[in-house]
Design a protein around this motif. Sequence first.
Motif, PDB file in Angstrom:
ATOM      1  N   HIS A   1       0.627 -21.475 -20.114  1.00  0.00           N
ATOM      2  CA  HIS A   1      -0.698 -21.045 -19.649  1.00  0.00           C
ATOM      3  C   HIS A   1      -0.610 -20.080 -18.467  1.00  0.00           C
ATOM      4  O   HIS A   1      -1.574 -19.377 -18.164  1.00  0.00           O
ATOM      5  CB  HIS A   1      -1.566 -22.258 -19.280  1.00  0.00           C
ATOM      6  CG  HIS A   1      -1.122 -22.973 -18.038  1.00  0.00           C
ATOM      7  ND1 HIS A   1      -0.143 -23.943 -18.045  1.00  0.00           N
ATOM      8  CD2 HIS A   1      -1.532 -22.867 -16.744  1.00  0.00           C
ATOM      9  CE1 HIS A   1       0.031 -24.406 -16.822  1.00  0.00           C
ATOM     10  NE2 HIS A   1      -0.793 -23.764 -16.008  1.00  0.00           N
ATOM     11  N   GLN A   2       0.551 -20.052 -17.805  1.00  0.00           N
ATOM     12  CA  GLN A   2       0.745 -19.093 -16.719  1.00  0.00           C
ATOM     13  C   GLN A   2       1.134 -17.725 -17.256  1.00  0.00           C
ATOM     14  O   GLN A   2       0.939 -16.719 -16.578  1.00  0.00           O
ATOM     15  CB  GLN A   2       1.826 -19.605 -15.762  1.00  0.00           C
ATOM     16  CG  GLN A   2       1.445 -20.876 -15.020  1.00  0.00           C
ATOM     17  CD  GLN A   2       2.581 -21.419 -14.191  1.00  0.00           C
ATOM     18  OE1 GLN A   2       3.710 -21.547 -14.669  1.00  0.00           O
ATOM     19  NE2 GLN A   2       2.301 -21.757 -12.939  1.00  0.00           N
ATOM     20  N   LEU A   3       1.682 -17.718 -18.460  1.00  0.00           N
ATOM     21  CA  LEU A   3       2.126 -16.463 -19.069  1.00  0.00           C
ATOM     22  C   LEU A   3       1.020 -15.821 -19.901  1.00  0.00           C
ATOM     23  O   LEU A   3       0.937 -14.594 -19.987  1.00  0.00           O
ATOM     24  CB  LEU A   3       3.349 -16.720 -19.949  1.00  0.00           C
ATOM     25  CG  LEU A   3       4.183 -15.503 -20.340  1.00  0.00           C
ATOM     26  CD1 LEU A   3       4.742 -14.804 -19.105  1.00  0.00           C
ATOM     27  CD2 LEU A   3       5.328 -15.924 -21.264  1.00  0.00           C
ATOM     28  N   SER A   4       0.184 -16.656 -20.505  1.00  0.00           N
ATOM     29  CA  SER A   4      -0.895 -16.139 -21.357  1.00  0.00           C
ATOM     30  C   SER A   4      -2.177 -16.923 -21.114  1.00  0.00           C
ATOM     31  O   SER A   4      -2.184 -18.157 -21.233  1.00  0.00           O
ATOM     32  CB  SER A   4      -0.512 -16.243 -22.834  1.00  0.00           C
ATOM     33  OG  SER A   4      -1.617 -15.954 -23.665  1.00  0.00           O
ATOM     34  N   ASP A   5      -3.249 -16.194 -20.814  1.00  0.00           N
ATOM     35  CA  ASP A   5      -4.522 -16.888 -20.606  1.00  0.00           C
ATOM     36  C   ASP A   5      -5.170 -17.318 -21.916  1.00  0.00           C
ATOM     37  O   ASP A   5      -6.243 -17.917 -21.926  1.00  0.00           O
ATOM     38  CB  ASP A   5      -5.489 -16.034 -19.774  1.00  0.00           C
ATOM     39  CG  ASP A   5      -5.764 -14.669 -20.391  1.00  0.00           C
ATOM     40  OD1 ASP A   5      -5.386 -14.447 -21.561  1.00  0.00           O
ATOM     41  OD2 ASP A   5      -6.360 -13.825 -19.700  1.00  0.00           O
ATOM     42  N   LEU A   6      -4.500 -17.026 -23.027  1.00  0.00           N
ATOM     43  CA  LEU A   6      -4.986 -17.523 -24.318  1.00  0.00           C
ATOM     44  C   LEU A   6      -4.647 -19.001 -24.504  1.00  0.00           C
ATOM     45  O   LEU A   6      -5.263 -19.693 -25.318  1.00  0.00           O
ATOM     46  CB  LEU A   6      -4.369 -16.718 -25.475  1.00  0.00           C
ATOM     47  CG  LEU A   6      -4.739 -15.245 -25.568  1.00  0.00           C
ATOM     48  CD1 LEU A   6      -3.962 -14.579 -26.691  1.00  0.00           C
ATOM     49  CD2 LEU A   6      -6.244 -15.086 -25.777  1.00  0.00           C
TER      50      LEU A   6
ATOM     51  N   GLY B   1       0.498 -30.542 -26.574  1.00  0.00           N
ATOM     52  CA  GLY B   1      -0.449 -30.430 -25.466  1.00  0.00           C
ATOM     53  C   GLY B   1      -0.550 -29.033 -24.888  1.00  0.00           C
ATOM     54  O   GLY B   1      -1.434 -28.755 -24.078  1.00  0.00           O
ATOM     55  N   GLY B   2       0.366 -28.143 -25.281  1.00  0.00           N
ATOM     56  CA  GLY B   2       0.309 -26.761 -24.832  1.00  0.00           C
ATOM     57  C   GLY B   2       0.834 -26.513 -23.439  1.00  0.00           C
ATOM     58  O   GLY B   2       0.589 -25.444 -22.868  1.00  0.00           O
ATOM     59  N   ILE B   3       1.601 -27.449 -22.916  1.00  0.00           N
ATOM     60  CA  ILE B   3       2.075 -27.328 -21.534  1.00  0.00           C
ATOM     61  C   ILE B   3       3.552 -26.949 -21.442  1.00  0.00           C
ATOM     62  O   ILE B   3       4.057 -26.626 -20.375  1.00  0.00           O
ATOM     63  CB  ILE B   3       1.788 -28.638 -20.764  1.00  0.00           C
ATOM     64  CG1 ILE B   3       1.778 -28.417 -19.243  1.00  0.00           C
ATOM     65  CG2 ILE B   3       2.768 -29.734 -21.160  1.00  0.00           C
ATOM     66  CD1 ILE B   3       0.619 -27.597 -18.751  1.00  0.00           C
ATOM     67  N   HIS B   4       4.261 -26.976 -22.595  1.00  0.00           N
ATOM     68  CA  HIS B   4       5.682 -26.623 -22.627  1.00  0.00           C
ATOM     69  C   HIS B   4       6.029 -25.856 -23.889  1.00  0.00           C
ATOM     70  O   HIS B   4       5.422 -26.069 -24.946  1.00  0.00           O
ATOM     71  CB  HIS B   4       6.561 -27.881 -22.588  1.00  0.00           C
ATOM     72  CG  HIS B   4       6.921 -28.337 -21.217  1.00  0.00           C
ATOM     73  ND1 HIS B   4       7.717 -27.597 -20.369  1.00  0.00           N
ATOM     74  CD2 HIS B   4       6.622 -29.479 -20.548  1.00  0.00           C
ATOM     75  CE1 HIS B   4       7.876 -28.259 -19.227  1.00  0.00           C
ATOM     76  NE2 HIS B   4       7.216 -29.400 -19.321  1.00  0.00           N
ATOM     77  N   TYR B   5       7.031 -25.003 -23.765  1.00  0.00           N
ATOM     78  CA  TYR B   5       7.617 -24.332 -24.931  1.00  0.00           C
ATOM     79  C   TYR B   5       8.601 -25.287 -25.607  1.00  0.00           C
ATOM     80  O   TYR B   5       9.104 -26.230 -24.998  1.00  0.00           O
ATOM     81  CB  TYR B   5       8.387 -23.093 -24.487  1.00  0.00           C
ATOM     82  CG  TYR B   5       7.581 -22.051 -23.782  1.00  0.00           C
ATOM     83  CD1 TYR B   5       6.758 -21.175 -24.483  1.00  0.00           C
ATOM     84  CD2 TYR B   5       7.653 -21.920 -22.398  1.00  0.00           C
ATOM     85  CE1 TYR B   5       6.027 -20.188 -23.832  1.00  0.00           C
ATOM     86  CE2 TYR B   5       6.927 -20.940 -21.734  1.00  0.00           C
ATOM     87  CZ  TYR B   5       6.112 -20.080 -22.454  1.00  0.00           C
ATOM     88  OH  TYR B   5       5.383 -19.121 -21.803  1.00  0.00           O
ATOM     89  N   ARG B   6       8.919 -25.006 -26.869  1.00  0.00           N
ATOM     90  CA  ARG B   6       9.855 -25.848 -27.602  1.00  0.00           C
ATOM     91  C   ARG B   6      11.236 -25.874 -26.933  1.00  0.00           C
ATOM     92  O   ARG B   6      11.880 -26.919 -26.866  1.00  0.00           O
ATOM     93  CB  ARG B   6       9.987 -25.377 -29.055  1.00  0.00           C
ATOM     94  CG  ARG B   6      10.911 -26.280 -29.883  1.00  0.00           C
ATOM     95  CD  ARG B   6      10.735 -26.066 -31.367  1.00  0.00           C
ATOM     96  NE  ARG B   6       9.400 -26.420 -31.817  1.00  0.00           N
ATOM     97  CZ  ARG B   6       8.993 -27.672 -32.053  1.00  0.00           C
ATOM     98  NH1 ARG B   6       9.834 -28.690 -31.856  1.00  0.00           N
ATOM     99  NH2 ARG B   6       7.769 -27.911 -32.474  1.00  0.00           N
TER     100      ARG B   6
END
Length: 233
Positions: free
Chosen positions: A127-132, A185-190
Amino acid sequence: MRRFLSLLTAFVFVGLTAAYASDAKPFSDNKEIDLLTILPPPPANDSQQTKAELGEILTLQVTRTPEMVARAQADAEEDVWRFADVMGPEFNKDKLPKLAAFFDRIVETEGAVVDPAKDVFKRPRPHQLSDLVKPAVKLSNSGAWPSGHTTLGTLMGIVLSDMVPEKKAEIMARAWEYGNNRIVGGIHYRSDVEMGRISGSVIAATIMKHDDFKAEYEPAKAELRASLGLGGA
């Protein structure tokens, strides 16, 4: 007078809370387990890998079900009791005080090893890299590499499955889900999660050789197995 007593009560409560919080000491730290020498650096923000991983998160964002979101949100809790769904109803803090105290130290160990590495690697969260990206779990702005939740889940899973080898397959599958839910949850990359699994495994292999670990492990294990109605192992 009442105001004084209220302030005194609050002061004592805060003091006791602080004292309790400091009771759990990590079994190790980043001086013994230096993840900077174990893990590779994270992929660059503009790399094809990061772009592909970001795409996975954005796809999950529109395909995850309410049940998946609820599970990811519940797994944001960092404690061993998240394994209760595979360990059974007897697996709870009130019935297992020795196990609870032991795993409090496990939790502290993860932070003592992982947090310093995060501060150096400084990989931005999705979420820090993309506001999408709209995470479904509580936001965190600490470094993403490696995933601390996944490190802890893996570490807890390894120790628990060593205590109860009869449930090893279920325990480790739950540990893997615990980490994967950081992606859901969208908080970490794989790849953050993959590095967390490596980190948790290294920490487990290291601390299980420590005398203080062994001293607390045995009574915690005995308490757990007795609670589950299992014999010695």
